[in-house]
Design a protein around this motif. Structure first.
Motif, mmCIF file in Angstrom:
data_model
loop_
_atom_site.group_PDB
_atom_site.id
_atom_site.type_symbol
_atom_site.label_atom_id
_atom_site.label_comp_id
_atom_site.label_asym_id
_atom_site.label_seq_id
_atom_site.Cartn_x
_atom_site.Cartn_y
_atom_site.Cartn_z
ATOM 1 N N ASP A 96 -11.676 17.754 36.947
ATOM 2 C CA ASP A 96 -12.127 17.024 38.192
ATOM 3 C C ASP A 96 -11.311 16.115 38.964
ATOM 4 O OD1 ASP A 96 -14.276 19.273 38.162
ATOM 5 O OD2 ASP A 96 -15.663 17.642 37.718
ATOM 6 N N CYS A 97 -11.105 14.848 38.154
ATOM 7 C CA CYS A 97 -10.004 13.799 38.416
ATOM 8 C C CYS A 97 -8.960 14.274 38.796
ATOM 9 C CB CYS A 97 -9.574 12.975 37.290
ATOM 10 S SG CYS A 97 -8.612 11.700 37.689
ATOM 11 N N ILE A 98 -8.044 15.473 38.194
ATOM 12 C CA ILE A 98 -6.729 15.694 38.640
ATOM 13 C C ILE A 98 -6.601 16.754 39.790
ATOM 14 C CG2 ILE A 98 -6.410 17.955 37.317
ATOM 15 C CD1 ILE A 98 -4.121 14.676 38.041
ATOM 16 N N ARG A 99 -7.839 17.452 40.162
ATOM 17 C CA ARG A 99 -7.933 18.272 41.333
ATOM 18 C C ARG A 99 -8.029 17.236 42.553
ATOM 19 N NH1 ARG A 99 -8.650 23.635 40.495
ATOM 20 N NH2 ARG A 99 -9.330 24.301 38.539
ATOM 21 N N ARG A 100 -8.885 16.075 42.403
ATOM 22 C CA ARG A 100 -9.156 15.305 43.502
ATOM 23 C C ARG A 100 -7.789 14.599 43.885
ATOM 24 N NH1 ARG A 100 -12.082 11.807 40.849
ATOM 25 N NH2 ARG A 100 -10.495 10.484 40.487
ATOM 26 N N GLU A 101 -7.200 14.072 42.696
ATOM 27 C CA GLU A 101 -5.846 13.262 42.897
ATOM 28 C C GLU A 101 -4.756 14.155 43.209
ATOM 29 O OE1 GLU A 101 -5.220 10.105 42.543
ATOM 30 O OE2 GLU A 101 -7.219 9.517 41.936
ATOM 31 N N THR A 102 -4.711 15.292 43.293
ATOM 32 C CA THR A 102 -3.718 16.298 43.451
ATOM 33 C C THR A 102 -3.921 16.496 45.484
ATOM 34 O OG1 THR A 102 -3.611 17.380 41.441
ATOM 35 C CG2 THR A 102 -2.813 18.590 43.321
ATOM 36 N N GLU A 103 -5.184 16.662 45.608
ATOM 37 C CA GLU A 103 -5.339 16.847 46.831
ATOM 38 C C GLU A 103 -5.144 15.354 47.862
ATOM 39 O OE1 GLU A 103 -9.123 18.233 49.645
ATOM 40 O OE2 GLU A 103 -8.758 19.067 47.662
ATOM 41 N N GLU A 104 -5.643 14.439 47.176
ATOM 42 C CA GLU A 104 -5.274 13.172 47.892
ATOM 43 C C GLU A 104 -4.019 12.750 47.958
ATOM 44 O OE1 GLU A 104 -7.372 10.173 45.791
ATOM 45 O OE2 GLU A 104 -9.344 10.955 46.244
ATOM 46 N N GLU A 105 -3.234 12.793 47.008
ATOM 47 C CA GLU A 105 -1.820 12.481 46.666
ATOM 48 C C GLU A 105 -0.710 13.387 47.420
ATOM 49 O OE1 GLU A 105 -0.548 10.882 43.018
ATOM 50 O OE2 GLU A 105 -2.138 9.310 42.841
ATOM 51 N N THR A 106 -0.967 14.663 46.919
ATOM 52 C CA THR A 106 0.100 15.744 47.304
ATOM 53 C C THR A 106 -0.410 16.584 48.820
ATOM 54 O OG1 THR A 106 -0.868 17.493 45.874
ATOM 55 C CG2 THR A 106 0.815 15.844 45.097
ATOM 56 N N GLY A 107 -1.687 16.646 49.042
ATOM 57 C CA GLY A 107 -2.006 17.458 49.917
ATOM 58 C C GLY A 107 -2.378 18.920 49.472
ATOM 59 N N TYR A 108 -2.063 19.291 48.396
ATOM 60 C CA TYR A 108 -2.376 20.554 47.860
ATOM 61 C C TYR A 108 -3.745 20.942 47.330
ATOM 62 C CZ TYR A 108 2.502 22.025 48.550
ATOM 63 O OH TYR A 108 3.918 21.991 48.756
ATOM 64 N N LYS A 109 -4.381 22.023 47.594
ATOM 65 C CA LYS A 109 -5.696 22.296 47.044
ATOM 66 C C LYS A 109 -5.311 23.266 45.973
ATOM 67 C CE LYS A 109 -10.518 23.226 48.053
ATOM 68 N NZ LYS A 109 -11.054 22.065 47.706
ATOM 69 N N ILE A 110 -5.191 22.934 44.762
ATOM 70 C CA ILE A 110 -5.042 23.829 43.624
ATOM 71 C C ILE A 110 -5.928 24.598 43.011
ATOM 72 C CG2 ILE A 110 -2.880 22.644 43.089
ATOM 73 C CD1 ILE A 110 -4.319 21.575 40.785
ATOM 74 N N SER A 111 -5.781 25.794 42.753
ATOM 75 C CA SER A 111 -6.950 26.791 42.330
ATOM 76 C C SER A 111 -7.008 26.747 40.678
ATOM 77 C CB SER A 111 -6.767 28.207 42.696
ATOM 78 O OG SER A 111 -5.464 28.537 42.549
ATOM 79 N N HIS A 112 -5.946 27.426 39.981
ATOM 80 C CA HIS A 112 -5.934 27.328 38.436
ATOM 81 C C HIS A 112 -5.187 26.359 37.981
ATOM 82 C CE1 HIS A 112 -5.833 28.891 34.628
ATOM 83 N NE2 HIS A 112 -4.825 28.929 34.448
ATOM 84 N N ILE A 113 -5.698 25.351 37.097
ATOM 85 C CA ILE A 113 -4.965 24.435 36.492
ATOM 86 C C ILE A 113 -4.757 24.651 34.874
ATOM 87 C CG2 ILE A 113 -5.403 22.547 38.044
ATOM 88 C CD1 ILE A 113 -7.299 21.251 36.271
ATOM 89 N N GLU A 114 -3.906 24.225 34.079
ATOM 90 C CA GLU A 114 -3.895 24.472 32.752
ATOM 91 C C GLU A 114 -3.778 23.143 31.843
ATOM 92 O OE1 GLU A 114 -0.986 26.327 29.289
ATOM 93 O OE2 GLU A 114 -0.632 26.981 31.485
ATOM 94 N N LYS A 115 -4.539 22.642 31.117
ATOM 95 C CA LYS A 115 -4.450 21.320 30.456
ATOM 96 C C LYS A 115 -3.377 21.705 29.258
ATOM 97 C CE LYS A 115 -6.693 17.643 28.161
ATOM 98 N NZ LYS A 115 -7.840 17.054 27.813
ATOM 99 N N ILE A 116 -2.336 21.014 28.996
ATOM 100 C CA ILE A 116 -1.489 21.225 28.062
ATOM 101 C C ILE A 116 -1.516 20.387 26.803
ATOM 102 C CG2 ILE A 116 0.186 22.673 29.566
ATOM 103 C CD1 ILE A 116 1.660 19.945 29.948
ATOM 104 N N PHE A 117 -1.941 18.998 26.867
ATOM 105 C CA PHE A 117 -1.912 18.184 25.835
ATOM 106 C C PHE A 117 -2.729 16.783 26.552
ATOM 107 C CE2 PHE A 117 2.326 17.929 26.815
ATOM 108 C CZ PHE A 117 2.598 16.554 27.417
ATOM 109 N N GLU A 118 -3.093 15.829 25.409
ATOM 110 C CA GLU A 118 -3.482 14.498 25.693
ATOM 111 C C GLU A 118 -2.457 13.536 24.925
ATOM 112 O OE1 GLU A 118 -7.183 13.931 24.194
ATOM 113 O OE2 GLU A 118 -8.034 15.685 25.365
ATOM 114 N N ALA A 119 -2.042 12.535 25.572
ATOM 115 C CA ALA A 119 -1.181 11.453 24.576
ATOM 116 C C ALA A 119 -1.802 9.996 25.048
ATOM 117 C CB ALA A 119 0.216 11.649 25.133
ATOM 118 N N TYR A 120 -1.426 8.893 24.206
ATOM 119 C CA TYR A 120 -1.497 7.660 24.422
ATOM 120 C C TYR A 120 -0.145 7.398 24.776
ATOM 121 C CZ TYR A 120 -5.778 7.127 21.680
ATOM 122 O OH TYR A 120 -7.150 7.321 21.182
#
Length: 193
Positions: A96-120
Motif C-alpha cells: 500500500d505504501c509503495i502504491r501511494r508513493e508511486t502516485e504522489e511522486e511520479t503521477g503513475y497509478k500502477i496496477s500490478h506490482i512485484e515484490k522482489i526482495f527486502e534488504a537492510y
C-alpha cells in the motif's frame, strides 16, 4: 527471533527530533564463549519501500530527482540525487505504501506490482528494512504530474530515461543511490529489459 548471545543492558534516546537516535549498551557472547560489553548508536527512521517502474515496450524506466541534504554535506556539490521512487511505510503495509508513493511522486497509478526482495540498507547504523518492488508502467497509467506533496516539503522531478542510459549513468557516477542501483541491476540480471 532474538539472539540469546546478546543481552541489552541499557537504551538511551539521544535525539527524537526528526526520527529516533538511540545509544544501546549491550553484552555479547563472542565465539570463544567470553562476554564483552559494547555500545552502539542506531538511527530508527522506520521501514520503507522502493519501486522501479519500467516499460518493456519503450525500454525506459521512471526515476526521480530531488535534493538530499546528507549528500550535499558529504561532497555532492548540488545535493541532487537521481533515485527510484521510495517512501517510509508509516503505518501502511509495504504494498500500500509503495502504491501511494508511486502516485504522489511520479503521477503513475500502477496496477500490478512485484515484490522482489527486502534488504537492510545500512545495517551498521540504521534499523530500516527496505522492501523492493518493480512494476511495468504505460502512458495510460499517468494520472497526475507527480512531484510529491507540498506539505511534506517534496519538490520531485520525474524522469523517464532509457534503461541502457541509466546503466551508463551508474558507470559515470550520475546515479549514486544504492537502492536505485540495486533495482537497475536487478532488471539487468533478470533480463527484464
Amino acid at each position: 527471533m532474538q539472539d540469546t548471545n546478546v543481552h541489552i543492558e541499557k537504551t538511551e534516546i539521544l535525539s527524537d527530533n526528526w526520527y529516533t537516535l538511540k545509544k544501546v549498551t549491550f553484552n555479547i557472547r563472542k565465539k570463544d564463549g567470553t562476554e564483552e560489553q559494547q555500545s552502539r548508536e542506531a538511527y530508527d527512521r522506520g521501514n520503507g519501500a522502493v519501486i522501479l517502474l519500467y516499460s518493456k515496450a519503450a525500454g525506459t524506466v521512471i526515476l526521480t530527482r530531488q535534493f538530499r541534504l546528507p549528500t550535499y554535506i558529504n561532497g555532492n556539490p548540488t545535493g541532487m540525487m537521481i533515485e527510484a521512487c521510495a517512501g517510509l511505510l508509516d503505518n501502511d503495509n509495504p504494498e500500500d505504501c509503495i502504491r501511494r508513493e508511486t502516485e504522489e511522486e511520479t503521477g503513475y497509478k500502477i496496477s500490478h506490482i512485484e515484490k522482489i526482495f527486502e534488504a537492510y540498507m545500512s545495517p551498521g547504523s540504521v534499523t530500516e528494512i527496505l522492501h523492493f518492488f518493480i512494476a511495468e508502467y504505460s502512458t495510460e497509467m499517468k494520472i497526475t504530474d507527480g512531484g510529491g506533496l507540498d506539505d511534506e516539503g517534496e519538490n520531485i522531478e520525474v524522469l523517464e530515461l532509457l534503461f541502457e542510459e541509466t546503466l551508463k549513468m551508474i558507470d559515470s557516477g550520475e546515479i549514486k543511490d544504492a537502492k536505485t542501483i540495486m533495482l537497475l541491476q536487478y532488471l539487468r540480471l533478470k533480463n527484464v529489459l
